[in-house]
Every structure is written in C-alpha cells, then in structure tokens.
Design a protein around this motif. Structure first.
Motif, PDB file in Angstrom:
ATOM      1  N   THR A  57       0.837  -1.207   0.000  1.00 13.48           N
ATOM      2  CA  THR A  57       0.000   0.000   0.000  1.00 13.48           C
ATOM      3  C   THR A  57       0.867   1.250   0.000  1.00 13.48           C
ATOM      4  N   ARG A  58       1.932   1.230   0.804  1.00 11.11           N
ATOM      5  CA  ARG A  58       2.843   2.374   0.821  1.00 11.11           C
ATOM      6  C   ARG A  58       3.428   2.622  -0.563  1.00 11.11           C
ATOM      7  N   GLN A  59       3.913   1.551  -1.174  1.00 11.24           N
ATOM      8  CA  GLN A  59       4.552   1.703  -2.478  1.00 11.24           C
ATOM      9  C   GLN A  59       3.556   2.158  -3.538  1.00 11.24           C
ATOM     10  N   LYS A  60       2.310   1.700  -3.403  1.00 10.50           N
ATOM     11  CA  LYS A  60       1.277   2.141  -4.336  1.00 10.50           C
ATOM     12  C   LYS A  60       1.010   3.636  -4.128  1.00 10.50           C
ATOM     13  N   ASN A  61       0.901   4.053  -2.878  1.00  9.29           N
ATOM     14  CA  ASN A  61       0.644   5.469  -2.585  1.00  9.29           C
ATOM     15  C   ASN A  61       1.790   6.373  -3.029  1.00  9.29           C
ATOM     16  N   GLN A  62       2.984   5.806  -3.080  1.00  6.49           N
ATOM     17  CA  GLN A  62       4.133   6.583  -3.549  1.00  6.49           C
ATOM     18  C   GLN A  62       4.203   6.608  -5.070  1.00  6.49           C
ATOM     19  N   GLY A  63       3.291   5.890  -5.702  1.00  3.24           N
ATOM     20  CA  GLY A  63       3.261   5.889  -7.156  1.00  3.24           C
ATOM     21  C   GLY A  63       4.226   4.921  -7.802  1.00  3.24           C
ATOM     22  N   LEU A  64       4.757   3.987  -7.003  1.00  6.37           N
ATOM     23  CA  LEU A  64       5.713   3.025  -7.559  1.00  6.37           C
ATOM     24  C   LEU A  64       5.008   1.821  -8.159  1.00  6.37           C
ATOM     25  N   LEU A  65       3.811   1.553  -7.674  1.00  7.85           N
ATOM     26  CA  LEU A  65       3.050   0.382  -8.118  1.00  7.85           C
ATOM     27  C   LEU A  65       1.635   0.776  -8.515  1.00  7.85           C
ATOM     28  N   THR A  66       1.052  -0.039  -9.385  1.00  7.20           N
ATOM     29  CA  THR A  66      -0.398   0.011  -9.598  1.00  7.20           C
ATOM     30  C   THR A  66      -0.917  -1.404  -9.435  1.00  7.20           C
ATOM     31  N   TYR A  67      -2.222  -1.552  -9.424  1.00  5.79           N
ATOM     32  CA  TYR A  67      -2.737  -2.918  -9.357  1.00  5.79           C
ATOM     33  C   TYR A  67      -3.997  -3.043 -10.192  1.00  5.79           C
ATOM     34  N   ARG A  68      -4.347  -4.257 -10.515  1.00  5.35           N
ATOM     35  CA  ARG A  68      -5.608  -4.562 -11.203  1.00  5.35           C
ATOM     36  C   ARG A  68      -6.164  -5.826 -10.558  1.00  5.35           C
ATOM     37  N   TRP A  69      -7.492  -5.944 -10.554  1.00  2.00           N
ATOM     38  CA  TRP A  69      -8.122  -7.149 -10.013  1.00  2.00           C
ATOM     39  C   TRP A  69      -8.249  -8.179 -11.126  1.00  2.00           C
ATOM     40  N   GLU A  70      -8.000  -9.434 -10.744  1.00  3.23           N
ATOM     41  CA  GLU A  70      -8.222 -10.523 -11.700  1.00  3.23           C
ATOM     42  C   GLU A  70      -8.957 -11.647 -11.021  1.00  3.23           C
ATOM     43  N   GLU A  71      -9.958 -12.193 -11.741  1.00  4.63           N
ATOM     44  CA  GLU A  71     -10.707 -13.331 -11.210  1.00  4.63           C
ATOM     45  C   GLU A  71      -9.782 -14.533 -11.083  1.00  4.63           C
ATOM     46  N   SER A  72     -10.103 -15.410 -10.145  1.00  4.51           N
ATOM     47  CA  SER A  72      -9.353 -16.646  -9.999  1.00  4.51           C
ATOM     48  C   SER A  72     -10.324 -17.814 -10.097  1.00  4.51           C
ATOM     49  N   GLN A  74      -9.806 -20.430  -8.462  1.00  9.55           N
ATOM     50  CA  GLN A  74      -9.612 -21.181  -7.215  1.00  9.55           C
ATOM     51  C   GLN A  74      -9.739 -20.337  -5.971  1.00  9.55           C
ATOM     52  N   GLY A  75     -10.728 -19.476  -5.915  1.00  9.38           N
ATOM     53  CA  GLY A  75     -10.891 -18.664  -4.722  1.00  9.38           C
ATOM     54  C   GLY A  75     -11.240 -17.243  -5.053  1.00  9.38           C
ATOM     55  N   PRO A  76     -11.041 -16.360  -4.111  1.00 10.56           N
ATOM     56  CA  PRO A  76     -11.402 -14.951  -4.295  1.00 10.56           C
ATOM     57  C   PRO A  76     -10.523 -14.280  -5.339  1.00 10.56           C
ATOM     58  N   PRO A  77     -10.953 -13.134  -5.853  1.00  9.26           N
ATOM     59  CA  PRO A  77     -10.162 -12.419  -6.862  1.00  9.26           C
ATOM     60  C   PRO A  77      -8.807 -11.987  -6.317  1.00  9.26           C
ATOM     61  N   ARG A  78      -7.886 -11.821  -7.229  1.00  5.41           N
ATOM     62  CA  ARG A  78      -6.513 -11.482  -6.848  1.00  5.41           C
ATOM     63  C   ARG A  78      -6.167 -10.064  -7.283  1.00  5.41           C
ATOM     64  N   LYS A  79      -5.362  -9.416  -6.456  1.00  3.10           N
ATOM     65  CA  LYS A  79      -4.944  -8.042  -6.728  1.00  3.10           C
ATOM     66  C   LYS A  79      -3.532  -8.101  -7.295  1.00  3.10           C
ATOM     67  N   TYR A  80      -3.432  -8.004  -8.605  1.00  3.95           N
ATOM     68  CA  TYR A  80      -2.118  -8.087  -9.239  1.00  3.95           C
ATOM     69  C   TYR A  80      -1.418  -6.730  -9.249  1.00  3.95           C
ATOM     70  N   TYR A  81      -0.245  -6.697  -8.670  1.00  8.18           N
ATOM     71  CA  TYR A  81       0.549  -5.467  -8.653  1.00  8.18           C
ATOM     72  C   TYR A  81       1.546  -5.466  -9.798  1.00  8.18           C
ATOM     73  N   SER A  82       1.800  -4.268 -10.335  1.00  7.13           N
ATOM     74  CA  SER A  82       2.854  -4.132 -11.341  1.00  7.13           C
ATOM     75  C   SER A  82       3.565  -2.791 -11.166  1.00  7.13           C
ATOM     76  N   LEU A  83       4.788  -2.720 -11.662  1.00  5.04           N
ATOM     77  CA  LEU A  83       5.595  -1.499 -11.536  1.00  5.04           C
ATOM     78  C   LEU A  83       5.070  -0.396 -12.445  1.00  5.04           C
ATOM     79  N   THR A  84       5.135   0.820 -11.964  1.00  6.91           N
ATOM     80  CA  THR A  84       4.895   1.985 -12.827  1.00  6.91           C
ATOM     81  C   THR A  84       6.244   2.448 -13.370  1.00  6.91           C
ATOM     82  N   ASP A  85       6.220   3.431 -14.249  1.00  8.90           N
ATOM     83  CA  ASP A  85       7.478   3.997 -14.743  1.00  8.90           C
ATOM     84  C   ASP A  85       8.307   4.533 -13.584  1.00  8.90           C
ATOM     85  N   LYS A  86       7.611   5.223 -12.682  1.00  7.97           N
ATOM     86  CA  LYS A  86       8.280   5.750 -11.503  1.00  7.97           C
ATOM     87  C   LYS A  86       8.899   4.613 -10.690  1.00  7.97           C
ATOM     88  N   GLY A  87       8.168   3.522 -10.575  1.00 12.76           N
ATOM     89  CA  GLY A  87       8.672   2.361  -9.843  1.00 12.76           C
ATOM     90  C   GLY A  87       9.955   1.831 -10.476  1.00 12.76           C
TER      91      GLY A  87
END
Lengths: 110, 110
Positions: A57-72, A74-87
């Motif tokens: 959450t800290r890294q996301k708030n600093q703009g280093l990461l973003t995330y997207r939800w993806e269905e699974s 085998q269970g609840p949806p997953r929050k996939y994180y990825s690097l931003t340019d800043k990251g």
DNA sequence: TTTTGATACCTTGTATCGCAAGGTACTAAA
DNA sequence: TTTAGTACCTTGCGATACAAGGTATCAAAA
C-alpha cells in the motif's frame, strides 16, 4: 543470546532491502500478494502478510506500483501489482544504492 | 519523490547492517564512539550519536563488546570498545548472513 | 443446503530501532 | 572565568516489521 539470534541477525539485515526485493520481483512479473510471499520465501526472504500488505500500500501510494483485479478459478479475486514507470526509475536508484553498500561492506570487512 | 529519496533509500538499506558495520570496524581496532562515527562516515555510512550510543550499549549488554576507559590529552576520557569472543563469533555469523543476502539479491535481480 | 477448508484480502497492537534535539562533563586556551 | 573543543549520554518521535486476528470468496464434502 541463543540460536534464534542468527535468524534475528538475518532478519535485521533483510529489513533494509525488503522494498528493493518487492520491486525486483515485480520488475520481472506482475504478482499478487500471496504469490509474492511465496516467491520471496523460496528466495529465503521471509515476509509475513502483516508486513507485506502495508508495504504494498505504501509503495502504491508513492506511485511506484499500480494494481488490477483478476478473477481466480480457485478462490477470491486477486490483486495483481505491477511497476509503474516511476517504480522502475526508483528500482534503478535502488540498484545503485545496493551496489554501493555492498562495495562499502566489502571494504569495511577487509 | 525528490532527490532526498535516494538518500532515504540508502538510509533504509544501511539500517539492517549497522550492527554488522560496528562489529567489523571494532574487529580491526578498538575504538571509542566519536572515532567510530568518523570511520563510518569515511566509509559513507552515516551514523549519528543518538543512534550509536544506544547501539553500543545494546551490544555491550548482549556480551558482544566490552569497554575500558582511557585518558585523553585533548579532552574528557574516552570509552574504548573492543570485541569479546562472543562478539567475534556473532561477527562470523553476520558474515555468513550477509553473504547469503547478497547472493539472494543477486539471484532476485537476474 | 449447510459446513468446512483453502485461498486471498486487510487491520490492529506491540516492539524495535534510527534520528533529531538537547543535556552533562572534562580540558585547554583566550 | 569564559569560551571552544571533545566526548559522553538521554528523551521523544516516527517508521516499520511482526504477531495475531478478522473479512470475504469459492468449491467440495457432509
């Protein structure tokens, strides 16, 4: 001082590089939190949920990461994180900083 | 995120290895606190008094260090710290732990 | 249909530790 | 006797890792 101390020492050393590890792993592949924990565990970097979630959450708030939800399937949806340019930029800075520290320690230990 | 951030990143990384640095320096020569600060500053490891004094006390209480007082011709007496046998043993463990982390980071970054 | 187990998300309280700032004490020189 | 330099140490704050506990989704077993 008992046997736990060795783990304690390692734990102390890992602290400073945890954020660096997260960005490094995400630089290669997007991942969700539980997946990250397992990947780092394989690399002998122990992280627990209570550490990782606030950190992401800290890294996301600093703009280093973003995330997207993806269905699974085998269970609840997953929050996939990825690097931003800043990251990616910050990761490069971390690379430099890490190299410098490793060199410094090499000199100190000689 | 500005230029200070690079220093911040380095600062974070240094945190985990400060104790290791102290023991490494003392392994080569006994030293008093102000001296240690200068030596580490030369090695680009910034430590301030408020960090170092409690740290030395902790390490002494853990049996890693002892100290002796020595008169100085240029001011108040100095508290020279030196490694105990236990301190040398722990330093060896730290060497191993550090090597392991450096290897792990190498792998993670590939 | 309800319960159980697995997966995945997240929060709260505690402890540790580094840092900024401030304080004490000894010595020598102005 | 005051000032400057050196050296010691403590207090309060903020950041962060960890332990423990909580919520939600899905599928399979009871």
């Amino acid at each position: 001082m008992n046997e736990n101390n060795i783990e304690n020492i390692k734990s102390q050393m890992r602290k400073g590089v945890l954020e660096y590890c997260i960005l490094s792993v995400l630089d290669k592949n997007d991942a969700y939190a539980s997946e990250l924990i397992n990947k780092l565990k394989e690399a002998r970097i122990i992280v627990v949920e209570g550490t990782l979630y606030p950190l992401l959450t800290r890294q996301k708030n600093q703009g280093l990461l973003t995330y997207r939800w993806e269905e699974s399937t085998q269970g609840p949806p997953r929050k996939y994180y990825s690097l931003t340019d800043k990251g990616r930029t910050v990761l490069q800075e971390m690379d430099k900083a890490w190299t410098e520290i490793v060199e410094t320690l090499d000199i100190l230990r000689k």
